[in-house]
Write a protein that holds these residues in place. Structure first.
Motif, short mmCIF file in Angstrom:
data_model
loop_
_atom_site.label_atom_id
_atom_site.label_comp_id
_atom_site.label_asym_id
_atom_site.label_seq_id
_atom_site.Cartn_x
_atom_site.Cartn_y
_atom_site.Cartn_z
N PRO A 4 0.81 -1.23 0.00
CA PRO A 4 0.00 0.00 0.00
C PRO A 4 0.84 1.28 0.00
O PRO A 4 0.51 2.26 -0.68
CB PRO A 4 -0.83 -0.14 1.29
N ALA A 7 2.18 1.83 -3.43
CA ALA A 7 1.13 2.38 -4.29
C ALA A 7 1.00 3.89 -4.07
O ALA A 7 0.87 4.66 -5.04
CB ALA A 7 -0.20 1.68 -4.00
N GLY A 11 1.86 6.59 -6.95
CA GLY A 11 0.79 7.50 -7.33
C GLY A 11 1.19 8.96 -7.20
O GLY A 11 0.88 9.79 -8.07
N ARG A 67 -11.89 1.42 -7.67
CA ARG A 67 -10.72 2.30 -7.61
C ARG A 67 -9.69 2.00 -8.69
O ARG A 67 -9.22 2.91 -9.39
CB ARG A 67 -10.09 2.21 -6.22
N ARG A 68 -9.31 0.74 -8.87
CA ARG A 68 -8.23 0.43 -9.83
C ARG A 68 -8.65 0.76 -11.26
O ARG A 68 -7.85 1.19 -12.07
CB ARG A 68 -7.81 -1.03 -9.70
N SER A 111 -8.55 9.61 -5.91
CA SER A 111 -8.56 8.20 -5.53
C SER A 111 -7.45 7.90 -4.54
O SER A 111 -7.64 7.17 -3.56
CB SER A 111 -8.41 7.33 -6.78
N LEU A 112 -6.27 8.46 -4.79
CA LEU A 112 -5.13 8.23 -3.89
C LEU A 112 -5.37 8.82 -2.51
O LEU A 112 -5.10 8.18 -1.49
CB LEU A 112 -3.85 8.82 -4.50
N PHE A 115 -7.86 6.79 -0.67
CA PHE A 115 -7.22 5.54 -0.25
C PHE A 115 -6.41 5.75 1.02
O PHE A 115 -6.47 4.94 1.96
CB PHE A 115 -6.32 5.04 -1.39
N TYR A 132 3.38 10.38 0.53
CA TYR A 132 2.79 10.78 -0.75
C TYR A 132 3.44 12.07 -1.27
O TYR A 132 3.86 12.15 -2.43
CB TYR A 132 1.28 10.97 -0.57
N LEU A 174 2.10 1.62 -9.73
CA LEU A 174 0.92 1.93 -8.92
C LEU A 174 -0.14 0.85 -9.06
O LEU A 174 -0.66 0.33 -8.06
CB LEU A 174 0.36 3.29 -9.34
N ASN A 177 0.37 -2.48 -7.28
CA ASN A 177 0.38 -2.48 -5.81
C ASN A 177 -0.89 -1.91 -5.17
O ASN A 177 -1.05 -2.02 -3.95
CB ASN A 177 1.59 -1.68 -5.31
N LEU A 178 -1.77 -1.34 -5.96
CA LEU A 178 -3.00 -0.75 -5.42
C LEU A 178 -4.07 -1.83 -5.25
O LEU A 178 -4.44 -2.48 -6.24
CB LEU A 178 -3.51 0.35 -6.36
#
Length: 376
Positions: A4, A7, A11, A67-68, A111-112, A115, A132, A174, A177-178
């Protein structure tokens, strides 16, 4: 780093690797298209304006779609529009494709952020948001540096192609791993956007987010014009190296995350605005080393400000965090659009000093709002 966190890092990199990549090339684009500064700067303004316009809708999409799937569509759109921008035959066509790029970015960022807000809380949330932001720093630096180097040696089209490749690679990492997250059921009785606009703490966060990106974009869009002229007269590839100051954020932002977890968002944002003002004033110097110090402080202030405002909004948004984050992103990127455009209008009258004065004024507004309207 676990999957996570990988990801989140990939991102952040993908979201910022090409959005400001043209900053290092603006003086050269003025010559290529025989256009004035404020026209060429629209290649940056158009992208951030599109992001701002699409962000409120992206917040809703991030809540409603798997999401993906949404992230994959956003990444594909970013890569394709960047390649189309590289094929542009005129400045207006380049601006149109840069605007199209911006339409695909908000779904990725919203989305990121959703998450992150869903999977981490408290001190862990502060640290993850700083992870991030650290990778947005790396992405922003590499995008500008690679574009500056490629533009100097192979032309601006190759520069955009290189950033599209970086976007594709980071996007693949991304997606690998998301984790999947099915579309959420529609929230009944949710608040309208106007409700959040009326809340004092959200008002402070939205305006502070606007000012964060305004200051960063204004600083690094127009400093290239100043440093390309006497007494500095730096070349395009050297201007790309100026963005190495972004790398200081790799050290500062994780440290800020730990301090934010201990002191809270409010104190961190007060400190960020104070350093932004100091950094902007230092860039008025005629000495390159002092200018670089000012740029470094400005970078650090922006990264801390970004982590603090977005983390605060995500934490305070509760079940409607995707809607609030979409609204926050709208203000954030409107700030980027204004930061790319407004100083260009003031440049004929006041040059770089007018740009600095505008940045200082907005950061003083942030200080006031965070001091009196913000609450941890």
């Amino acid at each position: 780093m676990n999957r996570p966190q990988i990801a989140v890092a990939a991102g952040g990199f993908a979201a910022f690797v090409n959005i400001y990549a043209l900053q290092a090339l603006l003086p050269g684009l003025c010559q290529v298209f025989s256009a004035p500064r404020h026209h060429v700067s629209l290649t940056v303004t158009a992208t951030t304006l599109a992001v701002a316009l699409a962000s409120p809708f992206a917040g809703r999409l991030a809540a409603a779609w798997e999401r993906r799937t949404l992230v994959a569509g956003s990444l594909l759109g970013l890569v394709l529009t960047t390649l189309l921008a590289a094929s542009a035959k005129s400045l207006p066509e380049l601006i149109v494709w840069r605007f199209a790029e911006g339409l695909f970015l908000p779904a990725l960022v919203a989305s990121l952020m959703a998450f992150v807000a869903e999977n981490w809380q408290g001190a862990a949330l502060s640290r993850t948001m700083c992870n991030y932001v650290t990778w947005t720093v790396i992405g922003g630096f590499l995008g500008r540096f690679v574009a500056g180097w490629a533009g100097a040696h192979f032309g601006w089209r190759a520069a955009l192609g290189a950033t599209a490749l970086l976007n594709a690679v980071s996007g693949a990492v991304l997606l690998m791993n998301l984790p999947r997250r099915e579309a959420a059921p529609l929230l009944q009785g949710g608040h309208s956007l106007s409700y959040f606009l009326r809340q004092g703490p959200f008002q402070a966060a939205f305006v502070s987010g606007f000012n964060v990106l305004f200051s960063l974009v204004a600083m690094f869009t127009y400093i290239t014009f100043r440093l390309s002229e006497p007494p500095f007269a730096l070349s395009a590839d050297t201007l790309g190296c100026i963005f190495c100051v972004y790398l200081v954020g790799i050290v500062v932002t994780p440290l800020a995350g730990r301090l934010m977890a201990r002191w809270g968002f409010r104190k961190a944002l007060l400190g960020a605005s104070s350093f932004a003002i100091l950094g902007a004033l230092l860039t008025l110097s005629g000495t390159l080393s002092t200018v670089i110090l000012g740029l470094t402080l400005s970078c650090c202030a922006a990264f801390v400000g970004q982590a603090g405002t977005s983390g605060y909004v995500g934490q305070r948004g509760g079940p409607e965090r995707t809607t609030v984050l979409g609204l926050y992103l709208c203000f954030y990127y409107l700030g980027g659009s204004a930061g790319a455009a407004l100083p260009g209008l003031l440049w004929p009258w006041g040059g770089w000093a007018a740009c600095v004065g505008l940045i200082v004024l907005l950061q003083m507004v942030s200080l006031f709002l965070v001091r009196f309207r913000f609450s941890d």
